[in-house]
Motif scaffolding. Structure first.
Motif, short mmCIF file in Angstrom:
data_model
loop_
_atom_site.label_atom_id
_atom_site.label_comp_id
_atom_site.label_asym_id
_atom_site.label_seq_id
_atom_site.Cartn_x
_atom_site.Cartn_y
_atom_site.Cartn_z
N LEU A 145 0.81 -1.38 -0.10
CA LEU A 145 0.01 0.03 -0.16
C LEU A 145 0.94 1.34 -0.05
N ILE A 146 1.79 1.15 0.79
CA ILE A 146 2.70 2.46 0.92
C ILE A 146 3.48 2.72 -0.36
N TRP A 147 4.17 1.70 -0.94
CA TRP A 147 5.09 2.11 -2.11
C TRP A 147 4.19 2.27 -3.31
N ARG A 148 2.87 1.88 -3.44
CA ARG A 148 1.99 1.92 -4.50
C ARG A 148 1.35 3.44 -4.52
N THR A 149 1.12 3.95 -3.25
CA THR A 149 0.19 5.26 -3.00
C THR A 149 1.15 6.31 -2.51
N GLN A 150 2.33 6.33 -1.91
CA GLN A 150 3.08 7.39 -1.22
C GLN A 150 4.47 7.61 -2.22
N SER A 151 5.08 8.73 -1.70
CA SER A 151 6.54 8.99 -2.66
C SER A 151 7.48 7.87 -2.10
N THR A 152 8.52 7.99 -3.08
CA THR A 152 9.57 7.28 -2.73
C THR A 152 10.31 7.51 -1.43
N PHE A 154 8.63 8.78 1.18
CA PHE A 154 7.77 8.39 2.17
C PHE A 154 8.36 6.95 2.28
N TRP A 155 8.18 6.16 1.28
CA TRP A 155 8.40 4.71 1.36
C TRP A 155 9.89 4.29 1.94
N VAL A 156 11.08 5.06 1.64
CA VAL A 156 12.29 5.00 2.48
C VAL A 156 12.12 4.99 4.01
N ASN A 157 11.62 6.11 4.20
CA ASN A 157 11.31 6.70 5.63
C ASN A 157 10.55 5.30 6.29
N PHE A 158 9.50 4.92 5.65
CA PHE A 158 8.76 3.80 6.34
C PHE A 158 9.67 2.40 6.51
N LYS A 159 10.39 2.15 5.31
CA LYS A 159 11.22 0.73 5.40
C LYS A 159 12.32 1.09 6.40
N THR A 160 12.87 2.18 6.55
CA THR A 160 13.92 2.19 7.67
C THR A 160 13.25 2.33 9.08
N PHE A 161 12.49 3.41 9.41
CA PHE A 161 12.00 3.43 10.62
C PHE A 161 10.74 2.90 11.01
N GLY A 162 10.02 2.98 10.16
CA GLY A 162 8.36 2.66 10.24
C GLY A 162 8.37 0.97 10.76
N TYR A 163 9.04 0.37 9.65
CA TYR A 163 9.16 -1.20 9.80
C TYR A 163 9.70 -1.68 11.18
N MET A 164 10.79 -1.11 11.41
CA MET A 164 11.70 -1.39 12.57
C MET A 164 10.77 -1.18 14.08
N GLY A 165 10.14 0.01 13.69
CA GLY A 165 9.13 0.47 14.98
C GLY A 165 7.94 -0.45 14.96
N ALA A 166 7.33 -0.82 14.05
CA ALA A 166 6.37 -1.85 14.19
C ALA A 166 6.58 -3.34 14.50
N THR A 167 8.00 -3.41 14.25
CA THR A 167 8.46 -4.67 14.59
C THR A 167 8.77 -4.86 16.12
N PHE A 168 9.27 -3.63 16.58
CA PHE A 168 9.48 -3.73 18.15
C PHE A 168 8.23 -3.51 18.78
N VAL A 169 7.15 -2.73 18.24
CA VAL A 169 5.79 -2.98 19.02
C VAL A 169 5.19 -4.27 19.04
N PHE A 170 5.52 -5.03 17.72
CA PHE A 170 4.87 -6.52 17.84
C PHE A 170 5.69 -7.29 18.76
N ILE A 171 6.69 -7.32 18.71
CA ILE A 171 7.58 -8.10 19.80
C ILE A 171 7.22 -7.60 21.26
N MET A 172 7.32 -6.47 21.53
CA MET A 172 6.67 -6.37 23.08
C MET A 172 5.19 -6.52 23.37
N ALA A 173 4.47 -6.49 22.33
CA ALA A 173 2.99 -7.13 22.42
C ALA A 173 3.06 -8.49 22.58
N GLN A 174 4.02 -9.18 22.00
CA GLN A 174 3.95 -10.67 22.30
C GLN A 174 4.65 -11.03 23.79
#
Length: 192
Positions: A145-152, A154-174
């Motif tokens: 959804l992000i790479w198809r609808t957002q700027s490159t 924005f996608w690079v920032n998501f890939k670098t920081f958003g994905y890591m943040g989401a992974t951290f939140v997932f692990i903490m939730a587990q």
């Protein structure tokens, strides 16, 4: 075959996340094609560093390396950034499929990879695997959804920081679920 060497967690983090940091910095200094090329070079260096420093290369690092080389190579050869943007989707989809196959056939692949970090009974590993498969699928869809609808950018920032943040939140939730399936001190075979 070399023996695994004791390695600092910070060194392991540098090996795992170094290429991503290089990708981000290269993108900010240049463009997606410079970032892709340097990401590929950094991935080669990470593989070599892992082998030399730790004595082995983790299976996930090998799989990611192959996908980085294929998708990055297509990006550079065809001058089409679509391929590098789809890499995260492909990696997540592949890992989710392997883990789901293992779960359906009674093999806890994630336990083999993570049992040195966490100690749980098999029921805990099954639940964690199920949850991680769901997380990977959701993140693959989010990446699409992000790479198809957002700027490159924005996608690079998501890939670098958003994905890591989401992974951290997932692990903490587990963690509460994981703690439920960890053995008590008495069960670990302490001093008697």
């Amino acid at each position: 075959m070399a023996d695994k060497k004791a390695t600092s967690p910070l060194v392991k983090l540098a090996i795992d996340f170094g290429p991503l940091i290089v990708f981000f910095a290269s993108f900010k200094l240049g463009d997606i094609y410079l970032a892709t090329g340097t990401f590929m070079v950094a991935s080669v260096i990470a593989m070599i560093a892992s082998r030399v420093i730790t004595g082995s290369v983790a299976p996930m690092l090998k799989v990611t390396f192959v996908i980085v080389m294929v998708m990055g190579g297509l990006t550079l050869y065809l001058q089409d950034e679509t391929f590098v943007k789809m890499k995260l989707t492909v990696v997540n989809g592949l890992i989710a499929a392997v883990l789901l196959f293992g779960l359906m056939t009674g093999r806890l692949y994630i336990k083999m990879v993570m049992e040195l970090a966490f100690e749980m009974d098999d029921e805990g590993w099954r639940k964690f695997t199920r949850n991680y498969v769901a997380f990977l699928v959701v993140m693959a869809v989010v990446n699409e959804l992000i790479w198809r609808t957002q700027s490159t950018d924005f996608w690079v920032n998501f890939k670098t920081f958003g994905y890591m943040g989401a992974t951290f939140v997932f692990i903490m939730a587990q963690m509460p679920m994981m703690m439920k399936y960890m053995p008590d001190e008495d069960e670990k075979g302490g001093d008697v």
